[in-house]
Every structure is written in structure tokens, then in C-alpha cells.
Design an enzyme around this catalytic site. Structure first.
Site, PDB file in Angstrom:
ATOM      1  N   LYS A  80     -11.811 -65.293   1.686  1.00 28.09           N
ATOM      2  CA  LYS A  80     -10.934 -66.214   2.412  1.00 28.09           C
ATOM      3  C   LYS A  80     -11.196 -66.076   3.914  1.00 28.09           C
ATOM      4  O   LYS A  80     -11.425 -64.963   4.407  1.00 28.09           O
ATOM      5  CB  LYS A  80      -9.472 -65.888   2.087  1.00 28.09           C
ATOM      6  CG  LYS A  80      -8.449 -66.862   2.677  1.00 28.09           C
ATOM      7  CD  LYS A  80      -7.032 -66.527   2.199  1.00 28.09           C
ATOM      8  CE  LYS A  80      -5.981 -67.466   2.739  1.00 28.09           C
ATOM      9  NZ  LYS A  80      -4.618 -67.158   2.257  1.00 28.09           N
ATOM     10  N   SER A 155      -1.966 -70.937   0.232  1.00 27.32           N
ATOM     11  CA  SER A 155      -2.975 -71.229   1.223  1.00 27.32           C
ATOM     12  C   SER A 155      -4.391 -70.806   0.836  1.00 27.32           C
ATOM     13  O   SER A 155      -5.343 -71.267   1.462  1.00 27.32           O
ATOM     14  CB  SER A 155      -2.616 -70.552   2.552  1.00 27.32           C
ATOM     15  OG  SER A 155      -2.618 -69.141   2.417  1.00 27.32           O
ATOM     16  N   SER A 179       0.525 -67.276  -1.681  1.00 29.43           N
ATOM     17  CA  SER A 179      -0.775 -67.889  -1.412  1.00 29.43           C
ATOM     18  C   SER A 179      -1.944 -67.435  -2.265  1.00 29.43           C
ATOM     19  O   SER A 179      -3.014 -68.042  -2.179  1.00 29.43           O
ATOM     20  CB  SER A 179      -1.146 -67.681   0.048  1.00 29.43           C
ATOM     21  OG  SER A 179      -0.508 -68.657   0.822  1.00 29.43           O
TER      22      SER A 179
HETATM   23  N1  GLN Z   1       3.222 -71.427   1.317  1.00 22.29           N
HETATM   24  C1  GLN Z   1       3.837 -70.336   2.010  1.00 22.29           C
HETATM   25  C2  GLN Z   1       3.816 -70.629   3.485  1.00 22.29           C
HETATM   26  O1  GLN Z   1       3.435 -71.688   3.823  1.00 22.29           O
HETATM   27  C3  GLN Z   1       3.135 -69.059   1.699  1.00 22.29           C
HETATM   28  C4  GLN Z   1       1.855 -68.936   2.394  1.00 22.29           C
HETATM   29  C5  GLN Z   1       1.155 -67.648   2.138  1.00 22.29           C
HETATM   30  O2  GLN Z   1       1.466 -66.934   1.173  1.00 22.29           O
HETATM   31  N2  GLN Z   1       0.244 -67.312   3.033  1.00 22.29           N
HETATM   32  O3  GLN Z   1       4.155 -69.826   4.286  1.00 22.29           O
END
Ligand code: GLN
Length: 487
Positions: A80, A155, A179
Site C-alpha cells: 500500500k 482505503s 481499511s
Molecule cells: N473508512 C474509514 C475512514 O475513512 C477507515 C479508514 C481506514 O481504516 N484507514 O477513516
């Protein structure tokens, strides 16, 4: 041997050990796959074929010379884009970090390299890991390999999509509120968020430091255990990394749920939830019961407050962590400024996308002196209550089982206009981060339209082993046909 890119880590390891294939052949197969499908999928922000093949050749030399072949030796993995890998760019899918090349490896990347893994490239994500659909990337769309009109989740959308599309054998992601697990669920792969402190965050670009955790996205549970064997463990470079011994995670991979008690939180099966998701998850619970688990209903009473609590704490931490992108230290600097303050302001205005700006504003607000007690302090207190819910329940049960996400992968644009709707994608995963416990998503079926559905299994602090055992038991006994997306 053909279609090497479709295999798992453990299958390829057997072939490599017997010298039936070389790392170069596997790496070439993965690179060819990327060339063939990534114009459609869009999982990669950066691929360096020459570098990957060179790494593979070095590994092959070691293998030929009788060197030690670890389960990751010669396996192409992808990273990532918020994890530093020396020599490759780290952009966090943000314009503000365009062109940034870190001079060092994140601990997890270092450990993968030490174990002989081959790095194929960097994966798309929501900008600074803020989002649930990868639509917040400043660079490109990533499409769900199962239905290219749909999002891959986020994400870590690039990570999940690349594994599902066989563009790498395994990937690393990060999980602050879901995410790793939510995109794994959307793309039909396995995604594990370890206990907070289990895996070093050194070299992970911080979003919300008290919640961020790195973990693997893999084609099956065995591969998740193999990745954990490499990345887990104490690291003096991360002061929040726990000084506890990491077991051999493959030792717990047996099909047996006898004596295990599974809690089903009533707050997670709500009126109006997607019918096909509910059916699949209920079916999976039956499978676990059939393997000898005792299933009982439990309550996590503060669940309703999790999303609100998370969006106060995560944005507060983000506003502080992202203060470093000021056009001076690194990253984008505006070309149009009269003085220093204007330079800061314009660099940030030009460099950050709308969601990141929204979070910085929210976070700055909840931390400001007049509102700190009402929002930030209160949210910390509620976080403690949420953690206590888990502590209480884990006095009676070994595991908690829920859906990973309330719906299967949705269509592009469906939730971009309403941030609240987007935030609700993580309604089942966020509490796990607030409590700091481990959680995995394993595929548990498909909708009638052929979209994957994920089952979330949550465990006690530092008990990834029981989580992996349950996931493995389920995977081996689920009876769901194994499918590949038709790309
Ligand atoms: N979707 C959540 C956010 O927007 C979690 C994102 C994540 O786990 N990095 O913060």
C-alpha cells in the site's frame, strides 16, 4: 508452468522449494498479469518491473546456492502506498507527496525483504487512507475486479483489488477503521487487522496513530498466517509496538471449533441490513456451529456511538499528524506565494484533496480550546466504554462474529456526495480499532449478482491465533465454491 500468478504463497513455496519454478518465473507471471489487467483494475500507482525481476534473480541465486528458503522467499508482494519502501515513491495517493521517495524501508517492508519477498510495486488507496472506496485517490480509480462498475472498498482498495485480480500473490494494507477488512470483503479476499501494537508502524505514514495498524491481504487464511509470521513482532523503532512474543501463526491452522464460544452481537444485525449479507453471515455461523463451536447472543451496548467517536478521534489525530505537510519539509510547495504564511496555506490548499481537508478542519475544531472537553475528551471517554464492552464480552466468549460490511461493493459515485453515508461503510469494523483488538475478514459467499461477501471474526487482544484458527476452520469447511473474477 502456467498461471503462476493465480497461486497462493504456500503453493508457490512448495514449487520453489522443489525448484520446480523460479522466482523469476513467478515474478514475470505477476508482471504479465499486471500488464494485462491493470489498465482495467487500476490497483497500482507504481510498478518497477526491472527492479522486481532483479530482486527475483538474486533470490533465485540464493536458492540455487542452497540458501534457506523461507515461506516468503521469491514471492512477489505489493505494498500500500502509505508504507515506505526504499527506492520507490510513497505518495499516500496524495498530490502533496508527489515525487517523494523515502530513504528507508518501513519495518514491515524490511522484514519482507529479509525473508526474500520480491516487491512488485505500490498500491492505490484513498488519500492518506481516508475513505472506504478508494475514490479519494488523487491519481486514479481502482475498480473492483468482480464488477468494474463498482468500488473495491477502501482505503486499501488497491491492495484488495490486486490480490483478487492475481496481480500480486499477497499485499500489505493498513487499517484505521476498517481499511483492510472492508476492501477484503468487497473483493473476496482475506484481510487481517492485527491487535494494536502487534505489528510495527515504523515507516507507515501516520493517519490516526492510536488506531492505525498494518496487516496482510491474501488469497487464503494460510497465507495470512505466513505473512503474519514475517511482519509481527516487537520493534524498538515504534514505541507503541508491544514487547510480546509472536507465535508461529501457522501452528493454529487446524479445523476444530470444539470448546470455542462465539458471541453474536445483537447490535450488528440490524433492521434494514442487506438481506444477502445477513443470509451469508448467518450461514457461516451455522458452519462454525457445525464444527463444534458454541454460539450465543451477546451485547456490545455502546456500538451506536462508535462511528461518531471514531470520527472525532481519528480526525483529531489526523489534523495533528498532517500538520507536517507544509511545503517545507517535503512534498508539494506552491509556486505562487508572497510570504511564508501564504506559502504554507497555498501549498496545503493545492496539495490536499477535499476529504483530507474536511478531516483536518473537523479535527482542528474538536481539538480547539473551547470544544476540546465537549468533543475530544468526551470521545476518549466513550472509547474507553467501547473497549470495556469488548473486555466484558471476552470474559464469556472466545470470538465475536459479525458481517464485515453492511453491504457488498457499491457503485462508483453512489456515496461520494454524502460523506456520512460513506462513513457508515465501516459501521461494523470501527469498534475493533477503537478497542485495539484483532479482526479478520474471510469470504463467506456471493450475492446473486456475484459480488463477494465478507465474514468478520474478532478476537481478544493478542489472540490472532484463535481468530486465524476460526477463519481457517470456516474456510476449509464453508463449501463455497472457489471462484475467480472474470477479468
Ligand atoms: N473508512 C474509514 C475512514 O475513512 C477507515 C479508514 C481506514 O481504516 N484507514 O477513516
Amino acid at each position: 508452468m502456467s498461471q503462476l500468478h493465480r497461486r497462493t504463497i504456500h503453493e508457490l513455496h512448495e514449487l520453489l522449494k522443489k525448484r520446480e519454478v523460479s522466482s523469476r518465473e513467478i515474478t514475470q507471471s505477476v508482471l504479465d498479469r499486471i500488464s494485462a489487467v491493470d489498465t482495467t483494475v487500476g490497483a497500482f500507482l507504481h510498478v518497477e518491473p526491472e527492479k522486481a525481476l532483479q530482486e527475483a534473480d538474486e533470490v533465485d541465486k540464493t536458492i540455487r546456492g542452497g540458501g534457506h528458503v523461507t515461506p516468503l522467499t521469491g514471492i512477489p508482494v505489493a505494498i500500500k502506498d502509505n508504507l515506505n519502501a526504499e527506492g520507490l515513491p510513497t505518495t499516500c495517493a496524495s498530490k502533496i507527496l508527489k515525487g517523494f521517495r523515502p530513504p528507508y524501508d518501513a519495518t514491515v517492508v524490511h522484514r519482507l525483504k529479509q525473508n526474500g519477498a520480491v516487491t512488485v510495486g505500490k498500491l492505490n488507496m484513498d488519500e492518506f487512507a481516508m475513505g472506504s472506496s478508494t475514490e479519494n485517490s488523487a491519481y486514479q480509480k481502482t475498480r473492483n475486479p468482480w464488477d468494474t462498475e463498482r468500488i473495491p472498498g477502501g482505503s486499501s482498495g488497491g491492495s484488495a483489488a490486486s490480490v483478487a485480480a492475481d496481480e500480486c500473490i499477497a499485499a500489505l494494507g493498513s487499517d484505521t477503521g476498517g481499511s483492510i477488512r472492508q476492501p477484503a470483503s468487497c473483493c473476496g479476499v482475506v484481510g487481517l487487522k492485527p491487535t494494536y501494537g502487534r505489528v510495527s508502524r515504523y515507516g507507515l505514514v501516520a493517519f490516526a496513530s492510536s488506531l492505525d495498524q498494518i496487516g496482510p491481504l491474501t488469497k487464503d487464511v494460510t497465507d495470512a498466517a505466513l505473512m503474519m509470521n514475517v511482519i509481527a513482532g516487537h520493534d524498538h523503532r515504534d514505541s507503541t509496538s508491544a514487547n510480546v512474543k509472536s507465535p508461529d501463526y501457522t501452528r493454529c491452522l487446524e479445523v476444530d471449533m470444539k470448546g470455542k464460544v462465539i458471541g453474536i452481537p445483537k447490535e450488528y444485525f440490524i433492521e434494514g441490513m442487506d438481506r444477502e449479507v445477513e443470509q451469508s453471515v448467518r450461514g457461516a455461523i451455522k458452519v462454525l456451529e457445525g464444527l463444534g463451536a458454541e454460539v450465543k447472543e451477546i451485547s456490545l451496548p455502546h456500538t451506536d456511538y462508535a462511528v461518531a467517536t471514531y470520527y472525532i478521534l481519528a480526525t483529531a489525530e489526523a489534523s495533528s499528524n498532517l500538520a507536517r505537510y507544509d511545503g517545507v519539509k517535503y512534498g508539494h510547495r506552491t509556486e505562487h506565494s508572497k510570504d511564508l504564511v501564504e506559502m504554507y496555506m497555498k501549498s496545503r490548499a493545492e496539495g490536499f484533496g477535499p476529504e483530507v481537508k474536511r478531516r483536518i478542519m473537523l479535527g482542528t475544531y474538536v481539538l480547539s480550546s473551547g470544544y476540546y472537553d465537549a468533543y475530544y475528551r468526551k470521545a476518549q471517554q466513550v472509547r474507553t466504554l467501547i473497549k470495556q464492552d469488548f473486555d466484558d464480552v471476552f470474559g464469556d466468549v472466545d470470538l465475536i462474529v459479525t458481517p464485515t460490511a453492511p453491504t457488498p461493493a457499491f457503485k462508483f459515485g453512489e456515496k461520494t456526495k454524502d460523506p456520512l453515508q460513506m462513513y457508515l461503510s465501516d459501521i461494523f469494523t470501527i469498534s475493533v480499532n477503537l478497542a485495539g483488538v484483532p479482526g479478520i475478514s474471510v469470504p463467506c459467499g456471493y450475492t446473486s449478482a456475484g459480488l463477494p461477501i465478507g465474514l468478520q471474526i474478532i478476537g481478544k487482544h493478542f489472540d490472532e491465533e484463535t481468530v486465524l484458527q476460526a477463519a481457517y476452520s470456516y474456510e476449509q469447511s464453508s463449501g463455497i465454491e472457489s471462484r475467480k473474477p472474470a477479468l
